[in-house]
Structure formats: C-alpha cells, structure tokens
Design a protein around this motif. Sequence first.
Motif, PDB file in Angstrom:
ATOM      1  N   PHE A 214      30.496  34.499  37.350  1.00 30.09           N
ATOM      2  CA  PHE A 214      31.505  34.601  36.295  1.00 30.09           C
ATOM      3  C   PHE A 214      32.441  33.399  36.286  1.00 30.09           C
ATOM      4  O   PHE A 214      32.962  33.016  35.233  1.00 30.09           O
ATOM      5  N   GLY A 215      32.677  32.800  37.454  1.00 27.80           N
ATOM      6  CA  GLY A 215      33.515  31.617  37.499  1.00 27.80           C
ATOM      7  C   GLY A 215      32.943  30.491  36.658  1.00 27.80           C
ATOM      8  O   GLY A 215      33.654  29.853  35.862  1.00 27.80           O
ATOM      9  N   SER A 216      31.658  30.243  36.814  1.00 26.46           N
ATOM     10  CA  SER A 216      31.011  29.199  36.017  1.00 26.46           C
ATOM     11  C   SER A 216      30.999  29.573  34.539  1.00 26.46           C
ATOM     12  O   SER A 216      31.133  28.701  33.662  1.00 26.46           O
ATOM     13  N   TYR A 217      30.842  30.857  34.258  1.00 26.03           N
ATOM     14  CA  TYR A 217      30.844  31.291  32.861  1.00 26.03           C
ATOM     15  C   TYR A 217      32.174  30.944  32.198  1.00 26.03           C
ATOM     16  O   TYR A 217      32.218  30.419  31.080  1.00 26.03           O
TER      17      TYR A 217
ATOM     18  N   THR B 201      33.765  38.465  44.542  1.00 26.59           N
ATOM     19  CA  THR B 201      34.240  37.099  44.459  1.00 26.59           C
ATOM     20  C   THR B 201      35.328  37.035  43.395  1.00 26.59           C
ATOM     21  O   THR B 201      35.213  37.686  42.359  1.00 26.59           O
ATOM     22  N   TRP B 202      36.387  36.285  43.669  1.00 30.51           N
ATOM     23  CA  TRP B 202      37.463  36.160  42.684  1.00 30.51           C
ATOM     24  C   TRP B 202      37.708  34.694  42.336  1.00 30.51           C
ATOM     25  O   TRP B 202      37.475  33.797  43.143  1.00 30.51           O
ATOM     26  N   TRP B 203      38.158  34.509  41.107  1.00 26.88           N
ATOM     27  CA  TRP B 203      38.473  33.179  40.590  1.00 26.88           C
ATOM     28  C   TRP B 203      39.810  33.228  39.866  1.00 26.88           C
ATOM     29  O   TRP B 203      40.079  34.167  39.114  1.00 26.88           O
ATOM     30  N   LEU B 204      40.624  32.221  40.070  1.00 26.04           N
ATOM     31  CA  LEU B 204      41.901  32.091  39.375  1.00 26.04           C
ATOM     32  C   LEU B 204      41.887  30.776  38.595  1.00 26.04           C
ATOM     33  O   LEU B 204      41.621  29.716  39.163  1.00 26.04           O
ATOM     34  N   PHE B 205      42.159  30.878  37.293  1.00 24.42           N
ATOM     35  CA  PHE B 205      42.143  29.725  36.406  1.00 24.42           C
ATOM     36  C   PHE B 205      43.480  29.570  35.692  1.00 24.42           C
ATOM     37  O   PHE B 205      44.227  30.533  35.522  1.00 24.42           O
ATOM     38  N   GLU B 206      43.723  28.347  35.235  1.00 25.82           N
ATOM     39  CA  GLU B 206      44.884  28.094  34.396  1.00 25.82           C
ATOM     40  C   GLU B 206      44.403  27.383  33.124  1.00 25.82           C
ATOM     41  O   GLU B 206      43.540  26.495  33.190  1.00 25.82           O
TER      42      GLU B 206
END
Length: 211
Positions: free
Chosen positions: A171-174, A200-205
């Motif tokens: 999902f991070g790459s998505y 797995t977790w991802w944080l974006f700005e």
Amino acid sequence: MAQTAQLDAWTGDFGDEYIKRCTASEEAIRNRAKAWADMMRPIEASTPKSILEVGCNIGINQRALRRLFDAELFAVEPNPTAREVVLADKVLDSEHLRAASALELPFDDSSMEMCFTSGVLIHISPDDLMQACSEMYRVSSRYILCAEYFSRDPQESTYRGQEGLLFKRDFGSYWLDNFDLAPIAHGFHWRRTTGIDDVTWWLFEKTLTAH
C-alpha cells in the motif's frame, strides 16, 4: 452510502460478527496507544490538530489517540452496530462520527490535517481502491497514514471462509505511485510484542505543490 459487495458484508451479519470479536479492553487500548506513539513520533513537533479515521469499527484507535493527543477526532464507519458502540461508550459524538465509507467521505477538501486507515484498505476491492484513496487525499490537508497487511505483489486471500473480502499489496508504493506525497516514515508492528496484528504502516505528507 454507495454499496459494494464488500460493504454489503461489513454492514451486515458478517460485520456484526467481527464486532463481537473486538473488545476495547484496557490492554487493547494500551497496546494501540503504544503503536500510535511510535507512528506519530516522526511528527511529534507538528502533530495534527484534526484527525479522521476512515473505518473506525468500535473506536479502539480513537480511544488510544485521545490518551495521547489533543487533536479533534473524527471518524466514519459504515456498520450501524459499530457506530452504536462508539456513541454509547462516548468515544465520539454524532457530530464527529458519520455513517459513511471510504468511497464517499462527507467532509470538505483539506478539512482534516490527517486521514488514516488501520486494517481497512485491505478490505476494499482493488476496483474501488483508487476511489477510496482519492477521497482520503482530497480530505487531508497534510498527512496520510495507513497501517495494513503487506504483500509485495497484490493478492487476494480467503478471509474467514469468504472470498472477495481481503486484498493485500504494498500500500505504501500504491500511495506514492498515484498521489503527490512525500514519505515521512514507515514501520512494522509485530503481533508478538505489540498485541496488534502483523501490519506494516506508512506515514506520508502532501508535498508543497499538493497543499
């Protein structure tokens, strides 16, 4: 609320059975609070003032977040039984909890500083995933976070004997491939030490051009 095969399941008996397996115990809330402290540490100097959870179920994340931050908390949840629990336990009031799904978020553009999912995108059909992520991106003014099951390649798995209800991917790459975002941090929560599913977790700005 737009209906899909997945929403039909989660708003019906299948979703109600899931709710019965979830308990907002002190241990569960404490474990979730530890996870949130870990995920938010990279932005502790600029923590969001408004946070929207997309698919809150009985509000375990909301209960944990309230212990850590002064942010105004919002959530959408399509299952009426789950919403009743959240309201009865006074986790959120009716102004902050909406009957909606990820596909149609009832909030204005850039109205929430952070939007997040926790174990929700995995239950959205690949055909509807872009719509769900686009809605989160639209509503967020700054941060997007997701914590989901990971698979390097997209795959569908049988979920409690049902087909069409669990979809894993990177999902991070998505997010990065389809939206104007900058990665801030990512990590893994291991069930053995966190009491939370292996996710797995991802944080974006949002980048400056996207604000």
